[in-house]
Design a protein around this motif. Structure first.
Motif, mmCIF file in Angstrom:
data_model
loop_
_atom_site.group_PDB
_atom_site.id
_atom_site.type_symbol
_atom_site.label_atom_id
_atom_site.label_comp_id
_atom_site.label_asym_id
_atom_site.label_seq_id
_atom_site.Cartn_x
_atom_site.Cartn_y
_atom_site.Cartn_z
ATOM 1 N N ARG A 1 38.934 -24.046 -6.938
ATOM 2 C CA ARG A 1 38.896 -23.900 -5.487
ATOM 3 C C ARG A 1 37.481 -24.135 -4.943
ATOM 4 O O ARG A 1 37.324 -24.633 -3.840
ATOM 5 C CB ARG A 1 39.402 -22.523 -5.072
ATOM 6 N N ARG A 2 36.472 -23.786 -5.710
ATOM 7 C CA ARG A 2 35.100 -24.025 -5.261
ATOM 8 C C ARG A 2 34.681 -25.470 -5.496
ATOM 9 O O ARG A 2 33.915 -26.041 -4.724
ATOM 10 C CB ARG A 2 34.148 -23.074 -5.982
ATOM 11 N N GLY A 3 35.163 -26.066 -6.583
ATOM 12 C CA GLY A 3 34.731 -27.415 -6.944
ATOM 13 C C GLY A 3 33.586 -27.408 -7.923
ATOM 14 O O GLY A 3 33.047 -28.469 -8.255
ATOM 15 N N SER A 4 33.172 -26.254 -8.398
ATOM 16 C CA SER A 4 32.122 -26.112 -9.404
ATOM 17 C C SER A 4 32.321 -24.775 -10.105
ATOM 18 O O SER A 4 33.175 -23.981 -9.717
ATOM 19 C CB SER A 4 30.728 -26.194 -8.772
ATOM 20 N N GLN A 5 31.510 -24.530 -11.120
ATOM 21 C CA GLN A 5 31.691 -23.355 -11.948
ATOM 22 C C GLN A 5 31.496 -22.061 -11.159
ATOM 23 O O GLN A 5 30.550 -21.925 -10.383
ATOM 24 C CB GLN A 5 30.693 -23.379 -13.116
ATOM 25 N N VAL A 6 32.403 -21.092 -11.359
ATOM 26 C CA VAL A 6 32.314 -19.765 -10.753
ATOM 27 C C VAL A 6 32.248 -18.733 -11.874
ATOM 28 O O VAL A 6 33.057 -18.768 -12.811
ATOM 29 C CB VAL A 6 33.525 -19.473 -9.843
ATOM 30 N N SER A 7 31.269 -17.837 -11.773
ATOM 31 C CA SER A 7 31.105 -16.781 -12.761
ATOM 32 C C SER A 7 31.846 -15.536 -12.291
ATOM 33 O O SER A 7 31.543 -14.977 -11.240
ATOM 34 C CB SER A 7 29.614 -16.466 -12.955
ATOM 35 N N LEU A 8 32.835 -15.098 -13.072
ATOM 36 C CA LEU A 8 33.605 -13.887 -12.780
ATOM 37 C C LEU A 8 33.272 -12.872 -13.867
ATOM 38 O O LEU A 8 33.633 -13.045 -15.033
ATOM 39 C CB LEU A 8 35.098 -14.207 -12.776
ATOM 40 N N ARG A 9 32.561 -11.780 -13.502
ATOM 41 C CA ARG A 9 32.104 -10.853 -14.531
ATOM 42 C C ARG A 9 31.892 -9.459 -13.964
ATOM 43 O O ARG A 9 31.934 -9.259 -12.736
ATOM 44 C CB ARG A 9 30.810 -11.357 -15.173
ATOM 45 N N ILE A 10 31.632 -8.514 -14.866
ATOM 46 C CA ILE A 10 31.314 -7.131 -14.497
ATOM 47 C C ILE A 10 29.804 -6.952 -14.590
ATOM 48 O O ILE A 10 29.217 -7.240 -15.635
ATOM 49 C CB ILE A 10 32.015 -6.140 -15.449
ATOM 50 N N PRO A 11 29.121 -6.510 -13.528
ATOM 51 C CA PRO A 11 27.661 -6.308 -13.609
ATOM 52 C C PRO A 11 27.334 -5.169 -14.574
ATOM 53 O O PRO A 11 27.972 -4.123 -14.554
ATOM 54 C CB PRO A 11 27.265 -5.973 -12.173
ATOM 55 N N GLN A 12 26.321 -5.391 -15.411
ATOM 56 C CA GLN A 12 25.990 -4.424 -16.455
ATOM 57 C C GLN A 12 24.716 -3.639 -16.186
ATOM 58 O O GLN A 12 24.564 -2.514 -16.660
ATOM 59 C CB GLN A 12 25.836 -5.159 -17.802
ATOM 60 N N ARG A 13 23.758 -4.199 -15.427
ATOM 61 C CA ARG A 13 22.477 -3.522 -15.226
ATOM 62 C C ARG A 13 21.801 -4.072 -13.972
ATOM 63 O O ARG A 13 22.231 -5.083 -13.399
ATOM 64 C CB ARG A 13 21.574 -3.724 -16.443
ATOM 65 N N GLY A 14 20.744 -3.359 -13.546
ATOM 66 C CA GLY A 14 19.886 -3.847 -12.486
ATOM 67 C C GLY A 14 20.467 -3.689 -11.099
ATOM 68 O O GLY A 14 21.353 -2.863 -10.832
#
Length: 689
Positions: A340-353
């Motif tokens: 849907r974006r036309g490029s790579q999408v990162s789907l993740r759980i934030p771990q720190r910071g």
């Protein structure tokens, strides 16, 4: 309650491949849609011992009467098809997030010659650049007010813009420097579009370079001792910094990301989304849903992603999506987002910071939203339950009327007679089930006869759907199935009066589901007509009542005296809401119908003449009267109109009798025929019913 074993597919019949499945109830309505990597393994889980199923799953499979599936190639295709079917069928057992409000966006209409900055709600339009959503419209207006000092883009409506162009004088914003006044030619369309694009770039987060450029220009003006210009640039920089301060920096690396948090309990779940662009929170929204299916946190996240990005493309889908739990499996969802974006999408759980800290903030917002929703709903549920119980007690019903349908008749002195049907389920409006009727059986003003016709037509359609599903095959007296609007096919399969087949694929049918209570707007005559229509069709399991406006009395078909509910009764208040909604829906339809009739023109009946050429003809000749007097050769002079079309137009206008001149009743002035009849006068409103 159905036994799942009665519709369980035979062993080996279900394919071991990815796909999407649908459960249907006894009326053929789709009640649940799901996807699976292996249809055979997933569907087998539904047909185990009922005691081992989750209570919500057990309710679903016992409500269902059949199951079917569609095989697809990949899990991504299954995800897309599942979203499409949930949106199309609106299954009652699927998780569906609903906004508690229509969030406002800051919109720039780049699809116009002179782009306009404004507040917009509702569906997104093609060619419009959106920023947000914002929690409040006033927050958008404050931001725009600060930005217009530096980017004086047009904010006026089309009418104000056109009027200023006609009189050659800009509006107040043009005089105080908050509009570049393209309406009077102070800047060209190209310059104004460039200004609008700079506005969009700044709102999108590209702020640093622009601020540095303004600071450099301010220093140059000071060095050249142009102190007034330097002071204006200083004030512009201050205004932009104040606008930026309204959305504080939360991620120092200028990240574009959406953060999704979920707060849930056994019955409900709340979702909160923060839209971060350029490291700043640019928008926030939230949804609450009933957990009508057994679903994990990852499943709730997957449904939220479908709701959030199902209609989006390109940059509207960010590079990074942060969630509290990953869908299972995560790869098809991540691939779907990337497509849907036309490029790579990162789907993740934030771990720190910073991202983990911000996710905790979003989670606290979700918890607060769920708590607030529960506080409101506890009162709302109690009130609605009490209202339905009071109605059941007052009318002597065996159970509370979970589905109520109300009918109203509307007309203007016997013309344009129409009717409405509105639906309330569990005390709440169900607008997707609303229906409208035109009275076809006779002409003139007769509310009782109209009500009889409408009720008869509605429930004939209900009997038709029962016949198609196999629940009912003949009339109570042993005769053939009742036709709908006089149409019945040779094979006994009913069809629409306009020749189109009736829905048989599980989509929400027009009249497939019966109410427990029919409410009519009127007194004893209307109630008797409705009851007579039901009796003629052999329907005796639907209660009927009427609500008369004069004293708000409730009339029953078997009682000579009305039932009087206390003025403080929640049941009476609900009946009033149902009746008023039916009246609003009916009169809106009647006005629209009358408006179309008044605006009709002899040109409408000319075959092959569309709106564009019709408008071109009226614009060229100035009025229908002058067009009627024109020759075929003169009509051919209009661009896009050939000789054959010109001859057809001339013949149509020659055969149409000229209408009587319109008269302004306020002034007595005769209005020149310009091809569009005058608007309906407000005095007519007092004669509507």
């Amino acid at each position: 309650m159905a036994d799942p074993s009665s519709y369980r597919p035979k062993p080996g019949q279900i394919p071991d491949s990815p796909g999407v499945y649908k459960f249907r109830d006894e009326h053929g309505r789709v009640i649940y849609v799901g996807k699976a990597k292996s249809l055979r393994q997933r569907l087998a889980n539904y047909f185990q011992d009922l005691a081992g199923l989750h209570p919500r799953t057990r309710t679903m499979v016992t409500t269902a009467a059949s199951v079917e599936w569609t095989v697809v190639t990949t899990e991504v295709e299954a995800l897309q098809l599942e979203y499409s079917w949930i949106k199309e069928f609106d299954p009652r057992f699927n998780v569906k997030y609903r906004d508690d409000k229509s969030y406002p966006y800051l919109a720039v209409t780049l699809n116009e010659e002179f782009p306009r900055v404004q507040v917009m709600r509702g569906a997104k339009k093609k060619g419009v650049r959106y920023f947000g959503p914002y929690a409040h419209a006033w927050a958008i207006r404050e931001t725009v007010d600060l930005m217009l000092r530096v980017f004086p883009v047009r904010t006026c409506s089309a009418g104000v813009f056109k009027r200023s162009a006609q009189i050659g004088r800009p509006c107040l914003l043009g005089y105080i420097g908050k509009c570049s006044a393209p309406c009077v030619g102070r800047i060209s369309a190209e310059e104004h579009r460039e200004l609008a694009e700079e506005f969009c770039d700044f709102m999108a987060g590209r702020t640093g370079a622009y601020l540095r450029r303004l600071e450099r220009r301010m220093q140059e003006a000071a060095e050249e001792m142009e102190y007034e210009r330097a002071a204006r640039l200083r004030d512009d920089i201050g205004a932009l910094k104040r606008a930026m301060e309204k959305s504080a920096v939360v991620l120092a690396d200028a990240t574009d990301a959406d953060l999704i948090a979920v707060a849930e309990d056994e019955l409900e779940a709340a979702v909160q989304i923060f839209h971060v662009r350029g490291g700043r929170v640019r928008g926030q929204r939230g949804w609450v849903t009933d957990k009508v299916e057994a679903v994990t946190t990852g499943g709730l996240v997957e449904h939220a992603l479908q709701q959030l990005y199902g209609e989006e493309r390109g940059d509207a889908v960010p590079k990074e999506v942060l969630v509290p739990a990953l869908p299972e499996p995560v790869e098809p969802v991540a691939q779907w987002l990337s497509q849907r974006r036309g490029s790579q999408v990162s789907l993740r759980i934030p771990q720190r910071g910073d991202k983990k800290d911000l996710m905790a903030t979003v989670g606290r917002n979700a918890q607060q939203a769920l708590a607030l929703h529960k506080t409101k709903r506890a009162s709302d549920l109690t009130t609605r339950s009490r209202a339905l119980e009071e109605i059941a007690e007052a009318l002597g019903l065996d159970s509370v009327p979970l589905r109520i349908e109300c009918f109203d008749i509307s007309h203007l002195q016997g013309e344009d007679v129409v009717a409405s049907m509105v639906v309330f389920e569990d005390g709440l409006v169900r607008k997707s089930e609303y229906r409208r009727f035109q009275i076809k059986g006779f002409e003139g003003q007769d509310d009782v006869r109209s009500m009889h016709e409408v009720i008869g037509r509605r429930f004939k359609r209900y009997l038709q759907e029962k016949q198609k599903s196999g629940e009912w095959t003949e009339e109570p007296d042993g005769g053939p199935a009742a036709p709908v609007d006089g149409v019945l096919t040779a094979a006994g399969e009913p069809d629409r009066a306009d020749g189109r087949p009736v829905d048989d694929d599980g989509r929400p049918k027009r009249f497939a589901y019966p109410p427990q209570l029919v409410v009519v707007d009127g007194g004893a005559p209307q109630v008797a007509a409705a009851r007579r229509a039901l009796d003629e069709l052999g329907i005796d399991d639907v209660a009927v009542c009427g609500l008369a406006k004069r004293l708000e009395e409730v009339w029953l078909p078997t009682e000579d005296d009305p039932v009087v509910l206390p003025r403080s009764s929640e049941g009476l208040y609900l009946l009033q809401r149902v009746r008023d909604e039916a009246h609003r829906f009916a009169i809106t339809y009647q006005r629209n119908k009358r408006s179309k009739r008044l605006k009709s023109s002899p040109l409408d009946a000319v075959p092959g003449l569309g709106d564009t050429r019709r408008q071109a003809l009226l614009k060229h000749f100035g009025s229908l009267k002058k067009l009627r007097a024109a020759t075929v050769d003169e009509i051919c002079e209009v661009p896009g109109v050939g000789r054959k079309t010109a001859e057809t137009v001339a013949a149509a206008l020659a055969g149409a009798a000229p209408s009587a001149p319109a008269v302004n009743t306020a002034t007595g002035e005769i209005i020149e025929d310009d091809g569009a009849p005058p608007a309906a006068l407000s005095a007519e409103r007092g004669q509507e019913r």
